[in-house]
Design a protein around this motif. Structure first.
Motif, short mmCIF file in Angstrom:
data_model
loop_
_atom_site.label_atom_id
_atom_site.label_comp_id
_atom_site.label_asym_id
_atom_site.label_seq_id
_atom_site.Cartn_x
_atom_site.Cartn_y
_atom_site.Cartn_z
N LEU A 42 30.55 -37.30 -13.93
CA LEU A 42 29.84 -36.04 -14.10
C LEU A 42 30.05 -35.45 -15.49
O LEU A 42 29.12 -34.91 -16.09
CB LEU A 42 30.29 -35.01 -13.07
N ILE A 86 31.46 -28.35 -13.08
CA ILE A 86 30.42 -27.42 -13.56
C ILE A 86 31.06 -26.35 -14.44
O ILE A 86 30.54 -26.01 -15.51
CB ILE A 86 29.65 -26.81 -12.37
N GLU A 127 21.81 -32.24 -13.41
CA GLU A 127 23.14 -32.31 -12.78
C GLU A 127 23.04 -32.51 -11.27
O GLU A 127 23.81 -33.28 -10.67
CB GLU A 127 23.91 -31.02 -13.11
#
Lengths: 180, 102
Positions: A42, A86, A127
């Motif tokens: 990520l 995030i 995302e």
């Protein structure tokens, strides 16, 4: 996931609450690699992922001291991992190296090319698409588990997963220079 | 079935989440429709590439130890019963060795 694993993890969490460090070590080593891999994918780099890893487990165990949502410990961890990633991506960076593509190691040229293409293709996706692909197609969570993690309905996750797979196919085609 | 209907159900078809009769209807369509068959094959291929192509870094023992020490400091109620070895560490296996089931 089967109830046996959930029950076993509930016992480990109870042991953690009672002060048993060995239960912490068991849970940590069971999932540390997969959480690090998920965060690396990520965030696009391992250094940030290693920093996030510590936060993920600290937050998870803090959560275990009080209320813990229903579901597996793994699903709980991955939900926290996504939130931590995030947060990390939103932090301003003084210096960002080439965005998102980690040096790839390996001996086999074809494998390296594949990994580079996949890494670059993934980074081109939104995302949310990356998240559902990694959770459903790599970590093999069910759509129901992912829906709970993301606070979405199951049909919404399934629809997003299909769009994400299509987008990945298109991105890989472009990265590969030919049809994927 | 029409192509639009098949495309809508393709994700469920690939995950084998449809009834047997619906699976067969879609299979029948895919055998006759090159465009939908390509759509299904290419997505499946991309999914396979993703599985093979993602990096899978492992947590080094020093990093794991640092994080576990951090956790132990954060939660003072934890007894100092830490072992120095990873409970799940395995000896290095050759490629020929069969991985233990988890």
């Amino acid at each position: 996931m089967e109830h046996g694993r959930e029950n076993e993890e509930a016992r480990l969490i109870a042991r953690f609450r009672a002060g048993d460090m060995q239960a912490v070590e068991t849970l940590f080593w069971r999932y540390a690699d997969s959480v690090l891999a998920y965060a690396t994918r990520l965030l696009g780099n391992r250094t940030d992922a290693e920093e996030v890893l510590s936060d993920v487990f600290l937050r998870a165990f803090e959560g275990c001291m009080g209320y813990r949502a229903e579901g597996t410990f793994k699903a709980w961890l991955f939900r926290i991992a996504r939130n931590c990633c995030i947060d990390r991506l939103r932090q301003p960076r003084l210096l960002r190296l080439e965005d998102g593509v980690e040096p790839v190691q390996g001996d086999d040229t074809a494998d390296i090319e594949l990994r580079v293409a996949v890494q670059r293709a993934l980074k081109r996706l939104p995302e949310e698409y990356q998240t559902v692909l990694l959770l459903c197609d790599v970590e093999e969570f069910t759509a129901k588990e992912v829906a709970e993690m993301l606070g979405r309905s199951v049909p919404s996750v399934k629809g997003m997963l299909y769009r994400a797979r299509t987008a990945l196919r298109d991105a890989l085609s472009e990265e590969w220079g030919e049809e994927a | 079935m029409k192509c639009a209907e098949v495309r809508e159900l393709l994700g469920n078809y690939m995950d084998q989440e449809l009834t047997e009769s619906m699976m067969q209807r879609i299979e029948k369509h895919l055998l006759r429709c090159p465009a939908c068959a390509y759509e299904a094959r290419s997505i499946e291929q991309a999914r396979e590439m993703l599985r093979r192509g993602v990096e899978s870094p492992m947590v080094s023992e020093p990093l794991g130890e640092r994080i576990l020490n951090h956790i132990a400091e954060r939660f003072p109620h934890l007894r100092a019963t830490r072992s120095t070895e990873q409970p799940f560490s395995l000896p290095l296996l050759s490629l020929e060795d069969e991985a233990p089931s988890v």
